[in-house]
Design an enzyme around this catalytic site. Structure first.
Site, PDB file in Angstrom:
ATOM      1  N   ASP A 187      27.279  35.922 -26.992  1.00  0.00           N
ATOM      2  CA  ASP A 187      26.817  35.680 -28.355  1.00  0.00           C
ATOM      3  C   ASP A 187      26.489  34.198 -28.499  1.00  0.00           C
ATOM      4  OD1 ASP A 187      26.302  35.836 -31.028  1.00  0.00           O
ATOM      5  OD2 ASP A 187      28.368  36.288 -31.641  1.00  0.00           O
ATOM      6  N   ASP A 190      20.275  37.426 -30.155  1.00  0.00           N
ATOM      7  CA  ASP A 190      21.113  36.445 -29.462  1.00  0.00           C
ATOM      8  C   ASP A 190      22.423  37.032 -28.985  1.00  0.00           C
ATOM      9  OD1 ASP A 190      22.198  36.787 -32.065  1.00  0.00           O
ATOM     10  OD2 ASP A 190      23.357  34.965 -31.734  1.00  0.00           O
ATOM     11  N   GLU A 191      22.500  38.350 -28.897  1.00  0.00           N
ATOM     12  CA  GLU A 191      23.796  38.958 -28.625  1.00  0.00           C
ATOM     13  C   GLU A 191      23.605  40.198 -27.752  1.00  0.00           C
ATOM     14  OE1 GLU A 191      25.844  39.818 -32.303  1.00  0.00           O
ATOM     15  OE2 GLU A 191      27.211  41.174 -31.250  1.00  0.00           O
TER      16      GLU A 191
HETATM   17 MG   LIG Z   1      25.397  34.612 -32.504  1.00  0.00          MG
END
Ligand SMILES: [Mg+2]
Length: 364
Positions: free
Chosen positions: A17, A115-116
């Site tokens: 993350d 983003d993960e």
């Molecule tokens: Mg994040």
């Protein structure tokens, strides 16, 4: 001996993350923003008080600003905050770079947001902690961005791990410490526990994972229904959910069955055309493309045959084209007379048309 079951699970799962992703990208590109409270979202003063916080840097977070909060409220909490409008094209291209790094480690990647992602790295001979360190190093080299990584043997624990030391941290939750880690967790941190279940837990006097583990499976079912079963296993640090590699596992298809068996080829072609039209509509609605076309045929004697064609590039989503492909496979399978009870047409090796289809609303 342990007083409860802890299932043996020797997978290696990472949850990655990026830290305050959009804000971090903007600070990288404009270092002056590192020193001020930064909010990614529209300035409420320029938009009649409207706007929502997409994310905020850690200076703004200290003032109480968080994702999904109204911009006006954020400004009230943090009057000197700098607002920057989100640039999703830029974030998507950074996300693509990050995914290229993921691909260096494994094909088993389940994206959760830009983003993960979850990575199943079980196939690697290296320790999970080593892989996490290497992954963070590679992401930094390629993007000059930091991330937090949780390392464990299942997805739930890996996710809890990445949240544990944020920003820019690694948390390893091995089988030896998992039960203690879960026991110490506040009840709100368990997956699926929202406001409603928090209130229930409060009434029951359940505050932590240890309290949760003291409840029997039956008690949990009485209070929470089938969610009770999930909680029961979460309290025991057990979760068998797989990292869903979207390219491989997902499929989109349609079948048609016939009360009176089909005997002629034009009826088969018409059926394939009908199935292909529906499948294409479904693929387009989901913004998916597929590289493998699967055909299923069941005859009057209940023999079921399946055949597939895989291409390097996705199939064009054209019902006539797909129906003719399906028909040519069918003709090979049944060159002579036939009596068909079922036809199916399915895409597998399915992937998003582009990263655009990923959720933009999971902001952190
Ligand atoms: Mg994040």
């Amino acid at each position: 001996m342990a007083e409860f079951l802890q299932a043996v699970d020797d997978r290696k799962i990472l949850h990655v993350d990026l830290d305050a992703f959009y804000a971090q990208v903007e600070m990288r590109d404009n270092p002056a923003l590192k020193k001020v409270p930064l909010i990614i979202g529209r300035d409420p003063d320029l938009h009649h008080g409207h706007g929502v916080v997409a994310t905020a840097n850690y200076i703004a977070r200290k003032a109480g600003v968080h994702s999904a909060m109204g911009s006006s409220e954020a400004k009230r909490l943090c009057p000197n905050a700098v607002f920057v409008a989100p640039d999703f094209d830029k974030y998507r291209s950074v996300s693509a770079q990050i995914h290229e790094v993921f691909a260096e480690f494994t094909d088993k990647v389940e994206p959760v947001a830009l983003d993960e992602a979850y990575l199943d790295v079980s196939q690697s001979p290296m320790a999970g902690a080593t892989l996490a360190a290497e992954l963070r190093h590679r992401i930094w080299q390629e993007t000059k961005l930091t991330c937090s990584v949780g390392v464990s043997y299942n997805k739930v624990l890996a996710k809890l791990g990445s949240e544990h030391h944020k920003p820019n941290g690694v948390t390893v939750i091995g089988a030896d410490v998992a039960l203690d880690f879960v026991a110490a967790l506040p009840i709100k941190d368990f997956r699926g526990v929202g406001k409603k279940s928090q209130e229930k837990f409060e009434k029951l006097g359940i505050k932590t994972g240890a309290d949760l583990r003291a409840l029997s499976q039956d008690e949990l079912r009485v209070h929470f229904g089938s969610f009770g079963d999930q909680l029961y296993w979460q309290a025991r640090a057990t979760h068998f959910g797989q990292v869903k590699d979207h390219r491989i596992r997902q499929s989109v298809g349609k079948e048609g069955t016939f009360e009176f068996p089909l005997h002629d080829r034009s009826a088969v072609l018409a059926t394939f055309k009908d199935l292909a039209t529906k499948v294409v509509a479904n693929m387009e609605a989901k913004h998916l493309v597929g590289r493998t076309l699967n055909i299923k045929v069941r005859d009057d004697d209940f023999n079921t045959l399946t055949r597939s064609i895989t291409q390097a590039n996705p199939f064009q989503l054209n019902p006539d084209f797909l129906a003719r492909k399906a028909q040519s496979i069918f003709d090979d399978l049944y060159p002579d007379d036939f009596a068909i009870r079922l036809l199916g047409l399915t895409f597998s090796n399915v992937s998003p048309q582009a990263f655009q289809s990923l959720s933009l609303f999971d902001y952190d």
